[in-house]
Design a protein around this motif. Sequence first.
Motif, PDB file in Angstrom:
ATOM      1  N   GLU A 152       0.837  -1.198   0.000  1.00 18.45           N
ATOM      2  CA  GLU A 152       0.000   0.000   0.000  1.00 18.45           C
ATOM      3  C   GLU A 152       0.873   1.251   0.000  1.00 18.45           C
ATOM      4  N   LEU A 153       1.968   1.219   0.748  1.00 19.94           N
ATOM      5  CA  LEU A 153       2.880   2.361   0.788  1.00 19.94           C
ATOM      6  C   LEU A 153       3.532   2.591  -0.574  1.00 19.94           C
ATOM      7  N   PHE A 154       3.924   1.515  -1.250  1.00 22.55           N
ATOM      8  CA  PHE A 154       4.491   1.650  -2.586  1.00 22.55           C
ATOM      9  C   PHE A 154       3.464   2.269  -3.535  1.00 22.55           C
ATOM     10  N   GLU A 155       2.242   1.765  -3.503  1.00 25.40           N
ATOM     11  CA  GLU A 155       1.198   2.293  -4.383  1.00 25.40           C
ATOM     12  C   GLU A 155       0.882   3.744  -4.051  1.00 25.40           C
ATOM     13  N   LEU A 156       0.850   4.075  -2.767  1.00 31.07           N
ATOM     14  CA  LEU A 156       0.534   5.448  -2.371  1.00 31.07           C
ATOM     15  C   LEU A 156       1.652   6.412  -2.762  1.00 31.07           C
ATOM     16  N   THR A 157       2.912   6.029  -2.568  1.00 32.88           N
ATOM     17  CA  THR A 157       3.999   6.924  -2.979  1.00 32.88           C
ATOM     18  C   THR A 157       4.009   7.102  -4.495  1.00 32.88           C
ATOM     19  N   THR A 158       3.665   6.053  -5.228  1.00 34.02           N
ATOM     20  CA  THR A 158       3.565   6.167  -6.689  1.00 34.02           C
ATOM     21  C   THR A 158       2.445   7.115  -7.068  1.00 34.02           C
ATOM     22  N   LEU A 159       1.306   6.992  -6.412  1.00 35.39           N
ATOM     23  CA  LEU A 159       0.172   7.880  -6.678  1.00 35.39           C
ATOM     24  C   LEU A 159       0.548   9.335  -6.405  1.00 35.39           C
ATOM     25  N   VAL A 160       1.152   9.593  -5.263  1.00 32.04           N
ATOM     26  CA  VAL A 160       1.530  10.968  -4.917  1.00 32.04           C
ATOM     27  C   VAL A 160       2.524  11.521  -5.942  1.00 32.04           C
TER      28      VAL A 160
END
Length: 175
Positions: A152-160
Motif C-alpha cells: 500500500e505504501l508503494f502504491e501510495l507513494t507512486t500515486l503521490v
Amino acid sequence: MARLRRTPPDELDPEARALYDKITSGPRGRFMAGPEGGLTGPFNAMLLSPPVGDPLQELGAAIRYRSTLTGRARELAILVVAGHQDSAFERAAHEPIARELGFTEEQLQALRDGSPLALDDPAESAVLRVARALVAKGDLDEGEYAVLGERELFELTTLVGYYSTLALQLRVFRV
C-alpha cells in the motif's frame, strides 16, 4: 490562458493519434475529450511525446484501476496532492468522484486547504497522514512509514508522485 493548444485528433501525427485513441477508448476517455475533440487536462500534453506520454498515462491507469488502494483512499490521496499543489484541474476532476464515494463538503474543504481532518476509518486516516507527510516533506519518519503495509505504501507513494507530476504539467502548460 492555456499555453498548449488542444489539437483535434485529425491534426495529430500517427504516433500521437494512436495515443489519443488509446486514451479516449479507455475508462477515462469519456471525460478527456473536449467539444472539438482535443484532449483536456494533462492528457493533451502527453500527445507532445507519445513515447513518454503513453507510459505516463499507463501508470495513471494502473494507479486508478489496478492498485489495491480503495476508491476512497485513492481519491483522498489525490485530493491531498491537488490541495498541496493548488491544482484546480485535479480538484475539479476528482472532487465529484470523492463526493460519489461519500466525502462531505467539509471534508473536501479540509483537503483543499490542508486543515485538520478527522476520518472514521483508521485505514483512511493512515492514508491521509502518509499522503500529507509525502507532499509536505517528501519523506516519512518511522512512525509514518509504519502505518501502512509496504505494498500500500508503494502504491501510495507512486500515486503521490504521479499526481504531483500531473500538477506540475498542468501548471506549466496553464491548463
